[in-house]
Design a protein around this motif. Sequence first.
Motif, PDB file in Angstrom:
ATOM      1  N   GLU A 166       0.585  -1.339  -0.085  1.00 28.05           N
ATOM      2  CA  GLU A 166       0.102   0.096   0.096  1.00 28.05           C
ATOM      3  C   GLU A 166       0.949   1.260   0.011  1.00 28.05           C
ATOM      4  O   GLU A 166       1.831   1.328   0.855  1.00 28.05           O
ATOM      5  CB  GLU A 166      -1.016  -0.022   0.762  1.00 28.05           C
ATOM      6  N   VAL A 167       1.010   2.161  -0.994  1.00 25.75           N
ATOM      7  CA  VAL A 167       2.036   3.173  -0.997  1.00 25.75           C
ATOM      8  C   VAL A 167       0.884   4.781  -1.546  1.00 25.75           C
ATOM      9  O   VAL A 167       1.239   5.581  -1.933  1.00 25.75           O
ATOM     10  CB  VAL A 167       3.041   2.845  -2.013  1.00 25.75           C
ATOM     11  N   GLY A 168      -0.687   3.979  -1.862  1.00 25.69           N
ATOM     12  CA  GLY A 168      -1.060   5.623  -1.373  1.00 25.69           C
ATOM     13  C   GLY A 168      -2.031   5.987  -0.824  1.00 25.69           C
ATOM     14  O   GLY A 168      -3.304   6.776  -0.068  1.00 25.69           O
ATOM     15  N   LEU A 169      -0.812   5.533   1.371  1.00 29.57           N
ATOM     16  CA  LEU A 169      -2.566   5.742   1.849  1.00 29.57           C
ATOM     17  C   LEU A 169      -1.400   7.866   2.883  1.00 29.57           C
ATOM     18  O   LEU A 169      -1.487   7.946   3.882  1.00 29.57           O
ATOM     19  CB  LEU A 169      -2.996   5.228   2.818  1.00 29.57           C
ATOM     20  N   GLY A 170      -0.545   8.564   2.070  1.00 27.77           N
ATOM     21  CA  GLY A 170       0.023   9.301   2.621  1.00 27.77           C
ATOM     22  C   GLY A 170      -0.149  10.999   2.291  1.00 27.77           C
ATOM     23  O   GLY A 170      -0.868  10.312   0.801  1.00 27.77           O
TER      24      GLY A 170
ATOM     25  N   PRO B 137       2.522  13.176  -3.681  1.00 24.44           N
ATOM     26  CA  PRO B 137       3.916  13.411  -3.602  1.00 24.44           C
ATOM     27  C   PRO B 137       4.220  14.272  -4.290  1.00 24.44           C
ATOM     28  O   PRO B 137       3.235  14.396  -5.396  1.00 24.44           O
ATOM     29  CB  PRO B 137       4.089  11.704  -3.970  1.00 24.44           C
TER      30      PRO B 137
ATOM     31  N   ARG C 206       6.265  14.420  -9.871  1.00 29.60           N
ATOM     32  CA  ARG C 206       4.822  13.615 -10.599  1.00 29.60           C
ATOM     33  C   ARG C 206       5.156  12.225 -11.488  1.00 29.60           C
ATOM     34  O   ARG C 206       4.056  11.393 -11.085  1.00 29.60           O
ATOM     35  CB  ARG C 206       5.110  13.806 -12.288  1.00 29.60           C
TER      36      ARG C 206
ATOM     37  N   ALA D 176       6.479   9.415  -8.603  1.00 26.45           N
ATOM     38  CA  ALA D 176       5.922   9.170  -7.279  1.00 26.45           C
ATOM     39  C   ALA D 176       4.417   9.333  -7.700  1.00 26.45           C
ATOM     40  O   ALA D 176       3.468   8.080  -7.435  1.00 26.45           O
ATOM     41  CB  ALA D 176       6.077   9.449  -6.131  1.00 26.45           C
ATOM     42  N   ARG D 177       3.936  10.492  -8.192  1.00 23.62           N
ATOM     43  CA  ARG D 177       2.806  10.635  -8.007  1.00 23.62           C
ATOM     44  C   ARG D 177       1.587   9.434  -9.083  1.00 23.62           C
ATOM     45  O   ARG D 177       0.441   8.048  -9.050  1.00 23.62           O
ATOM     46  CB  ARG D 177       1.563  11.362  -9.075  1.00 23.62           C
TER      47      ARG D 177
ATOM     48  N   PHE E 236       3.295   6.506 -10.612  1.00 26.28           N
ATOM     49  CA  PHE E 236       3.662   5.304  -9.763  1.00 26.28           C
ATOM     50  C   PHE E 236       2.606   4.699  -8.742  1.00 26.28           C
ATOM     51  O   PHE E 236       2.252   3.728  -8.519  1.00 26.28           O
ATOM     52  CB  PHE E 236       5.191   5.079  -9.325  1.00 26.28           C
ATOM     53  N   ARG E 237       2.604   5.953  -7.676  1.00 28.12           N
ATOM     54  CA  ARG E 237       1.000   5.201  -6.887  1.00 28.12           C
ATOM     55  C   ARG E 237      -0.017   5.465  -7.756  1.00 28.12           C
ATOM     56  O   ARG E 237      -0.614   4.194  -7.368  1.00 28.12           O
ATOM     57  CB  ARG E 237       0.862   6.542  -5.776  1.00 28.12           C
ATOM     58  N   ASP E 238      -0.236   6.066  -8.728  1.00 29.06           N
ATOM     59  CA  ASP E 238      -1.643   5.200  -9.481  1.00 29.06           C
ATOM     60  C   ASP E 238      -1.728   4.340 -10.203  1.00 29.06           C
ATOM     61  O   ASP E 238      -2.786   3.365  -9.829  1.00 29.06           O
ATOM     62  CB  ASP E 238      -1.258   7.141 -10.011  1.00 29.06           C
TER      63      ASP E 238
ATOM     64  N   GLY F  13      -1.854   1.614  -7.446  1.00 28.53           N
ATOM     65  CA  GLY F  13      -2.921   1.049  -6.961  1.00 28.53           C
ATOM     66  C   GLY F  13      -4.314   0.499  -8.228  1.00 28.53           C
ATOM     67  O   GLY F  13      -5.023  -0.292  -7.243  1.00 28.53           O
ATOM     68  N   TYR F  14      -4.097   0.857  -9.264  1.00 27.35           N
ATOM     69  CA  TYR F  14      -4.671   0.096 -10.462  1.00 27.35           C
ATOM     70  C   TYR F  14      -4.132  -1.544  -9.837  1.00 27.35           C
ATOM     71  O   TYR F  14      -5.075  -2.604 -10.246  1.00 27.35           O
ATOM     72  CB  TYR F  14      -4.546   0.232 -11.319  1.00 27.35           C
TER      73      TYR F  14
ATOM     74  N   ASN G 203      -2.908  -3.697  -7.975  1.00 29.82           N
ATOM     75  CA  ASN G 203      -3.611  -4.109  -6.552  1.00 29.82           C
ATOM     76  C   ASN G 203      -4.468  -4.242  -7.129  1.00 29.82           C
ATOM     77  O   ASN G 203      -5.770  -5.219  -6.315  1.00 29.82           O
ATOM     78  CB  ASN G 203      -3.536  -2.870  -5.137  1.00 29.82           C
TER      79      ASN G 203
END
Lengths: 167, 167, 167
Positions: free
Chosen positions: A122-126, A129, A132, A134-135, A137-139, A142-143, A145
């Motif tokens: 899980e990397v999207g609960l902070g 970022p 760009r 990092a954003r 990557f976390r998008d 999320g998909y 997962n």
Amino acid sequence: MARILLVTGGARSGKSTYAEARTLELGTPAHYIATAQAWDDEMEARIAAHQARRGPEWVTHAEPLDLVKVLRETDTAPRLVDCLTLWLTNLMLGEKDWETAAKALVATLPDLASPVVFVTNEVGLGIVPDNRLARDFRDAAGYLNQWVAAAADEVILTVAGLPMKVK
Amino acid sequence: MARILLVTGGARSGKSTYAEARTLELGTPAHYIATAQAWDDEMEARIAAHQARRGPEWVTHAEPLDLVKVLRETDTAPRLVDCLTLWLTNLMLGEKDWETAAKALVATLPDLASPVVFVTNEVGLGIVPDNRLARDFRDAAGYLNQWVAAAADEVILTVAGLPMKVK
Amino acid sequence: MARILLVTGGARSGKSTYAEARTLELGTPAHYIATAQAWDDEMEARIAAHQARRGPEWVTHAEPLDLVKVLRETDTAPRLVDCLTLWLTNLMLGEKDWETAAKALVATLPDLASPVVFVTNEVGLGIVPDNRLARDFRDAAGYLNQWVAAAADEVILTVAGLPMKVK
């Protein structure tokens, strides 16, 4: 259809330890499919620490990119894939089409005879970022997962080393 | 009192998709209340992607700041507010009194006849941010989530696209 | 063995409020063991805000480092330790051996007669931090949480002010 288990959680939340135990319950020897690539000394130390913890009941495979191939080749015993987030990192840093690769992975799962346990993060609960990359990557994480979770028979969130049932 | 549902989760955890489905179960056409403001091209692309996914069963309203007004004006059908975190961002970037606005929003909920589904974000589970503004934002987001959750009949945490019941 | 409760969650997720209520249910007056050190004005304001919320049913102790000592000295009534993450910060910034200190803390728990409620933070569910110190800290925080959770009778994750049972 194979039994598919997804274990997700934060950094050092006990995902790998839990996933290893669940994989070995499914049969031994089991295949350990490591997606990590040692980009630097710190990563090398992390990989070595992970390997030191695993015992002789594991056959280790290193595969940074082609998970579909290795899952087809090892389809005679339970597999642990550790982890999807590093696989995604490898795809994105290597400028591969991660979305096509992720969909091909999910599409392969129903063909497999032996179970697969996936570890992810899980990397999207902070806080959002600053940069760009990092954003993006976390998008993507999320998909990825979501897609694997939709295909999984069971989804576990680890918190402080303990499993919480999500699905 | 209206049925109030809060859907929280990380980035790309399936919050909006889940919240949309829950809203449409409550009745159609439903009101989609978008709090997003397009500050830049990236945000514009995100808003367009969200809109493209929604079908004709939605009446869309754009309201970056005055949620109380739009909730009173649309109080004849189910509403989805997506999302509280962007609303808070708009308030803070506009140097409004977010705390008073948040309390007024919560105080309005018991007066509403039609249900409201709120989407929000978990932003406080990473490392403490370096900059003060980000710390203030995550504190405010945490309090806002607590206040709305206390007033909600149901609270859901989405993980990898799947709902976990919190309340 | 004492009843050990671990309350974890993100920033402003209602951990302290929940933990305080649970501690007072175990008996009053209770000991409030604050690990916070005021490194700057912002931290001083946070500490003051926390103290202002607590009532006369608390006996406050400030102990940034030696939790084992204060837990032994206060072993006649319920204790709330708020929080383990700041304690870890103090150890690491003071260049102490956090791992030995953490293991000594966990080893002490079975000796205690009175219950202890620990508050801690989830810090590992965001993007991997850019700097090494932050990565080391989130790794250490993850291990500390796992070790205390393994020794706890009950583990709660707070989300939007609400408790989710982990153990």
